[in-house]
Design a protein around this motif. Structure first.
Motif, PDB file in Angstrom:
ATOM      1  N   ARG A 268      68.103  -2.695  61.122  1.00 48.95           N
ATOM      2  CA  ARG A 268      68.189  -3.500  59.904  1.00 48.95           C
ATOM      3  C   ARG A 268      67.167  -4.624  59.853  1.00 48.95           C
ATOM      4  N   VAL A 269      66.565  -4.963  60.980  1.00 46.78           N
ATOM      5  CA  VAL A 269      65.583  -6.051  60.998  1.00 46.78           C
ATOM      6  C   VAL A 269      64.234  -5.585  60.460  1.00 46.78           C
ATOM      7  N   THR A 270      63.858  -4.340  60.735  1.00 48.74           N
ATOM      8  CA  THR A 270      62.544  -3.849  60.300  1.00 48.74           C
ATOM      9  C   THR A 270      62.627  -2.735  59.267  1.00 48.74           C
ATOM     10  N   ALA A 271      63.722  -1.994  59.232  1.00 49.12           N
ATOM     11  CA  ALA A 271      63.828  -0.848  58.326  1.00 49.12           C
ATOM     12  C   ALA A 271      64.847  -1.051  57.217  1.00 49.12           C
ATOM     13  N   GLY A 272      65.495  -2.196  57.190  1.00 47.99           N
ATOM     14  CA  GLY A 272      66.420  -2.518  56.112  1.00 47.99           C
ATOM     15  C   GLY A 272      65.828  -3.602  55.236  1.00 47.99           C
ATOM     16  N   VAL A 273      66.111  -3.543  53.939  1.00 49.61           N
ATOM     17  CA  VAL A 273      65.651  -4.599  53.031  1.00 49.61           C
ATOM     18  C   VAL A 273      66.874  -5.268  52.407  1.00 49.61           C
ATOM     19  N   PHE A 274      66.799  -6.588  52.327  1.00 51.72           N
ATOM     20  CA  PHE A 274      67.923  -7.389  51.834  1.00 51.72           C
ATOM     21  C   PHE A 274      67.390  -8.505  50.943  1.00 51.72           C
ATOM     22  N   GLU A 275      68.205  -8.893  49.978  1.00 51.80           N
ATOM     23  CA  GLU A 275      67.941 -10.148  49.294  1.00 51.80           C
ATOM     24  C   GLU A 275      68.366 -11.249  50.261  1.00 51.80           C
ATOM     25  N   MET A 276      67.413 -12.070  50.654  1.00 51.19           N
ATOM     26  CA  MET A 276      67.660 -13.047  51.710  1.00 51.19           C
ATOM     27  C   MET A 276      68.235 -14.348  51.189  1.00 51.19           C
ATOM     28  N   GLY A 277      68.525 -14.398  49.894  1.00 50.98           N
ATOM     29  CA  GLY A 277      69.215 -15.557  49.344  1.00 50.98           C
ATOM     30  C   GLY A 277      68.449 -16.857  49.537  1.00 50.98           C
ATOM     31  N   SER A 278      69.199 -17.905  49.857  1.00 47.96           N
ATOM     32  CA  SER A 278      68.623 -19.254  49.853  1.00 47.96           C
ATOM     33  C   SER A 278      67.637 -19.525  50.979  1.00 47.96           C
ATOM     34  N   THR A 279      67.514 -18.623  51.942  1.00 52.47           N
ATOM     35  CA  THR A 279      66.448 -18.824  52.929  1.00 52.47           C
ATOM     36  C   THR A 279      65.082 -18.829  52.250  1.00 52.47           C
ATOM     37  N   PHE A 280      64.988 -18.159  51.067  1.00 50.24           N
ATOM     38  CA  PHE A 280      63.741 -18.163  50.302  1.00 50.24           C
ATOM     39  C   PHE A 280      63.421 -19.546  49.757  1.00 50.24           C
ATOM     40  N   LYS A 281      64.413 -20.414  49.682  1.00 56.12           N
ATOM     41  CA  LYS A 281      64.180 -21.745  49.115  1.00 56.12           C
ATOM     42  C   LYS A 281      63.241 -22.565  49.977  1.00 56.12           C
ATOM     43  N   ALA A 282      63.137 -22.225  51.257  1.00 57.42           N
ATOM     44  CA  ALA A 282      62.157 -22.912  52.105  1.00 57.42           C
ATOM     45  C   ALA A 282      60.747 -22.608  51.612  1.00 57.42           C
ATOM     46  N   LEU A 283      60.504 -21.352  51.209  1.00 59.15           N
ATOM     47  CA  LEU A 283      59.187 -20.976  50.688  1.00 59.15           C
ATOM     48  C   LEU A 283      58.926 -21.637  49.341  1.00 59.15           C
ATOM     49  N   THR A 284      59.929 -21.636  48.454  1.00 56.90           N
ATOM     50  CA  THR A 284      59.757 -22.244  47.133  1.00 56.90           C
ATOM     51  C   THR A 284      59.491 -23.739  47.261  1.00 56.90           C
ATOM     52  N   THR A 285      60.239 -24.395  48.135  1.00 55.35           N
ATOM     53  CA  THR A 285      60.041 -25.832  48.328  1.00 55.35           C
ATOM     54  C   THR A 285      58.657 -26.118  48.897  1.00 55.35           C
ATOM     55  N   ALA A 286      58.218 -25.290  49.846  1.00 50.62           N
ATOM     56  CA  ALA A 286      56.875 -25.468  50.420  1.00 50.62           C
ATOM     57  C   ALA A 286      55.809 -25.305  49.342  1.00 50.62           C
ATOM     58  N   MET A 287      55.975 -24.313  48.479  1.00 53.10           N
ATOM     59  CA  MET A 287      55.016 -24.115  47.386  1.00 53.10           C
ATOM     60  C   MET A 287      54.970 -25.346  46.482  1.00 53.10           C
ATOM     61  N   ALA A 288      56.155 -25.880  46.137  1.00 52.74           N
ATOM     62  CA  ALA A 288      56.206 -27.043  45.256  1.00 52.74           C
ATOM     63  C   ALA A 288      55.526 -28.255  45.887  1.00 52.74           C
ATOM     64  N   LEU A 289      55.798 -28.499  47.172  1.00 54.94           N
ATOM     65  CA  LEU A 289      55.188 -29.640  47.849  1.00 54.94           C
ATOM     66  C   LEU A 289      53.686 -29.450  48.013  1.00 54.94           C
ATOM     67  N   GLU A 290      53.275 -28.226  48.341  1.00 48.74           N
ATOM     68  CA  GLU A 290      51.853 -27.957  48.551  1.00 48.74           C
ATOM     69  C   GLU A 290      51.062 -28.104  47.251  1.00 48.74           C
ATOM     70  N   SER A 291      51.706 -27.883  46.111  1.00 47.99           N
ATOM     71  CA  SER A 291      51.009 -27.981  44.825  1.00 47.99           C
ATOM     72  C   SER A 291      50.594 -29.411  44.497  1.00 47.99           C
ATOM     73  N   GLY A 292      51.259 -30.397  45.118  1.00 44.11           N
ATOM     74  CA  GLY A 292      50.973 -31.798  44.811  1.00 44.11           C
ATOM     75  C   GLY A 292      51.730 -32.312  43.600  1.00 44.11           C
ATOM     76  N   ARG A 293      52.427 -31.453  42.892  1.00 43.93           N
ATOM     77  CA  ARG A 293      53.168 -31.884  41.707  1.00 43.93           C
ATOM     78  C   ARG A 293      54.584 -32.350  42.055  1.00 43.93           C
TER      79      ARG A 293
END
Length: 568
Positions: A268-293
């Motif tokens: 399930r780690v390499t051959a399963g796909v899942f909606e990872m939920g709020s763990t994605f929020k780390a990426l979204t927050t990083a994008m927002a901070l990196e944008s400078g806005r």
């Protein structure tokens, strides 16, 4: 008179000559017959040899060891039993004796095969020594034993999804075993080198057997406790991409490789796909901070749900008021994440996620690898939902690689299962984030473990950071309201990360002790905490606060804590 004196002598000489010629003719006939019989015998033997499947034997395989030299897989010598049907003197006796020794053989089917008068047929592959001795003691004619190699996994199911398995002919069919064949062992065989396992250098994996054992044991206990359908775990070194442990439950025993292909035994780690939920929020927050806005002092209004026609985006147990970015992170606000992503636009989010490797298939040494399920179009509503991990499904390893890059300063490293694999050859991208953004994300992860939804992962003596995720499971094309996939990603030490831990539970149930809650903070996080308690002392020295005071964690939220691990 002289003429008649020589006549008897001449006739005698002629008679002897005829006798010699006749004898010579018979000798020639017998010699020709003998030569022809010898030729026929050799042709028959040659034909018999070509019909024996000796050409399928791959020879030995290298041993596989963990990063500390502990044995994970090796070859052992074993015999396989064959018979020459056309040389059997008594068919019924042969069937009776063979089925007595091997009760699992079907007598009717065996009788039919032995009646065929073929030159060769297998009776049983890879038989144990006691069965081999029983065949010898039976006195059966026309049987023989072929020496072969059998793959032995001395730890049973431990690390099975990493190791993979081999088939009856000792060819790799899954996992690292298959990678060994594809990477170099097949070339040696193609060159005609039938080497023994001891002639080959052991393959050193990056995994630590001690950590692997702890992970599998704790994962199994958590799956049982929470009544989950399945589970998974991963420990990744964020500095070099080496995987120290990977577990998927339920597992299989590679000594019985047929189980490896059962649908519920996938990696399930390499051959399963899942909606990872709020763990994605780390990426979204990083994008927002990196944008400078946006920065850590930015405030985004989360007073009301977002509406897209008939679709509404709301917060799970939200505060429904303006939130700072740190508050939005620890309260796991879908509304704030969606608004930040929509402010930057669909193309910005797609580009950012693509740079961190979650939109394309990830290749490692393991051949079992699934491609992500990504949106076909990036509309405004898609941008909003993807920002909090909804509407995009990736492998847990992909998500872990991306969060590792957030933690290590922006270096995206392709994970590996091979010890000391050159990092430079696996570095996909450098400097994906500024130092300030990476430091801010580490701070938010630590904050969430200190006062947010990941408090149950905290371990005395270690600075833990983490993010939880709870996603509704897709069942027959629809989102289920009663089935979840929960996950937790933790980093340690949070101030200078070395390791990333992932835990995942598929369809966990609410318990009395969780007050019926089945979100990540109640199951995947405690699993992560139990794992960290066991494995961190093996890997890192604890650091305790001085007697003068405990560690101070700055909290810019205006509130002491999140609602008891309920937010994701």
């Amino acid at each position: 008179m002289r003429k008649h004196a020589f006549a008897p002598r001449s006739r005698a000489r002629s008679r002897r000559l005829r006798i010699v010629c006749i004898m010579a003719a018979f000798a020639a006939i017998f010699a020709g017959a003998f030569i022809r019989l010898a030729q026929l015998g050799m042709e028959e033997e040659a034909g018999r040899e070509t019909r024996l499947p000796y050409d399928r034997a791959p020879g030995g395989r290298p041993a596989i060891v963990d990063r500390n030299g502990q044995l994970l897989a090796t070859d052992i010598p074993i015999a396989s039993l064959y018979i020459e049907p056309r040389s059997i003197p008594d068919l019924d006796e042969a069937v009776e004796k063979l089925t007595a020794i091997f009760p699992e053989l079907d007598a009717g089917e065996l009788h039919s095969r032995l009646r065929s008068k073929d030159a060769f047929t297998w009776i049983k592959r890879q038989i144990p020594p006691d069965k081999q001795q029983a065949v010898i003691d039976s006195g059966l004619a026309a049987v023989g034993f072929r020496p072969e190699n059998q793959r032995l996994y001395p730890n049973g199911s431990l690390a099975a999804h990493i190791l993979g398995a081999v088939d009856i002919d000792n060819f790799g069919i899954a996992g690292i075993e298959k990678w060994i064949d594809a990477n170099w062992l097949a070339d040696l065989r193609g060159a005609g080198l039938a080497l023994k396992g001891r002639d080959l250098q052991p393959v050193e994996l990056s995994i630590d057997l001690r950590v692997q054992y702890a992970m599998e044991q704790e994962l199994g206990k958590a799956v049982t406790k929470f009544g989950a359908a399945a589970g998974a775990g991963l420990l990744l070194d964020v500095t070099n991409g080496e995987i120290l442990a990977l577990a998927s439950y339920p597992a299989f025993d590679p000594n019985n490789p047929v189980d490896a292909f059962k649908p519920d035994r996938i990696n399930r780690v390499t051959a399963g796909v899942f909606e990872m939920g709020s763990t994605f929020k780390a990426l979204t927050t990083a994008m927002a901070l990196e944008s400078g806005r946006f920065d850590l002092e930015s405030v985004v209004d989360a007073s009301r749900p977002l509406s897209f026609g008939r679709q509404r985006i709301h917060d799970y147990r939200g505060k429904y008021r303006p939130l700072t970015v740190p508050e939005a992170f620890i309260h796991s606000s879908n509304i704030v994440m969606a608004k930040m992503a929509m402010t930057l636009g669909p193309e910005a989010l797609r580009t950012f996620l693509g740079r961190f490797g979650v939109l394309s298939q990830l290749a490692t040494e393991l051949p079992e690898s699934a491609a992500p399920l990504r949106p076909s179009s990036w509309s405004e509503v898609t941008t909003a939902t993807v920002s909090f991990g909804h509407g995009i499904a990736v492998t847990p390893l992909q998500a872990s690689m991306a969060v590792a890059a957030l933690a290590n300063g922006g270096r995206l490293i392709r994970p590996t299962f091979i010890k000391d694999s050159p990092v430079s050859e696996r570095t996909i991208a450098e400097s994906l984030l500024s130092a300030n953004t990476s430091e801010a994300i580490r701070h938010l992860l630590r904050l969430n473990a200190a006062v947010g939804s990941a408090t149950k992962a905290d371990v005395p003596g270690y600075v833990i950071g983490g993010k939880t995720g709870t996603a509704e499971k897709v069942v027959q094309g629809r989102y289920s309201k009663v089935l979840n996939v929960t996950s937790f990603m933790g980093i340690v030490p949070a101030d200078n990360p070395r390791y990333l831990l992932l835990t995942l539970l598929d369809e966990p149930r609410g318990l009395a002790e969780t007050y019926g809650n089945r979100t990540s903070g109640w199951n995947a996080v405690p699993l992560g905490g139990a794992l960290l308690h066991r494995i961190l002392p093996m890997l890192l020295k604890p650091v305790f606060p001085s007697p003068s005071g405990a560690e101070a964690v700055p909290v810019a939220t205006g509130e002491p804590s999140v609602d008891d691990s309920s937010s994701d």
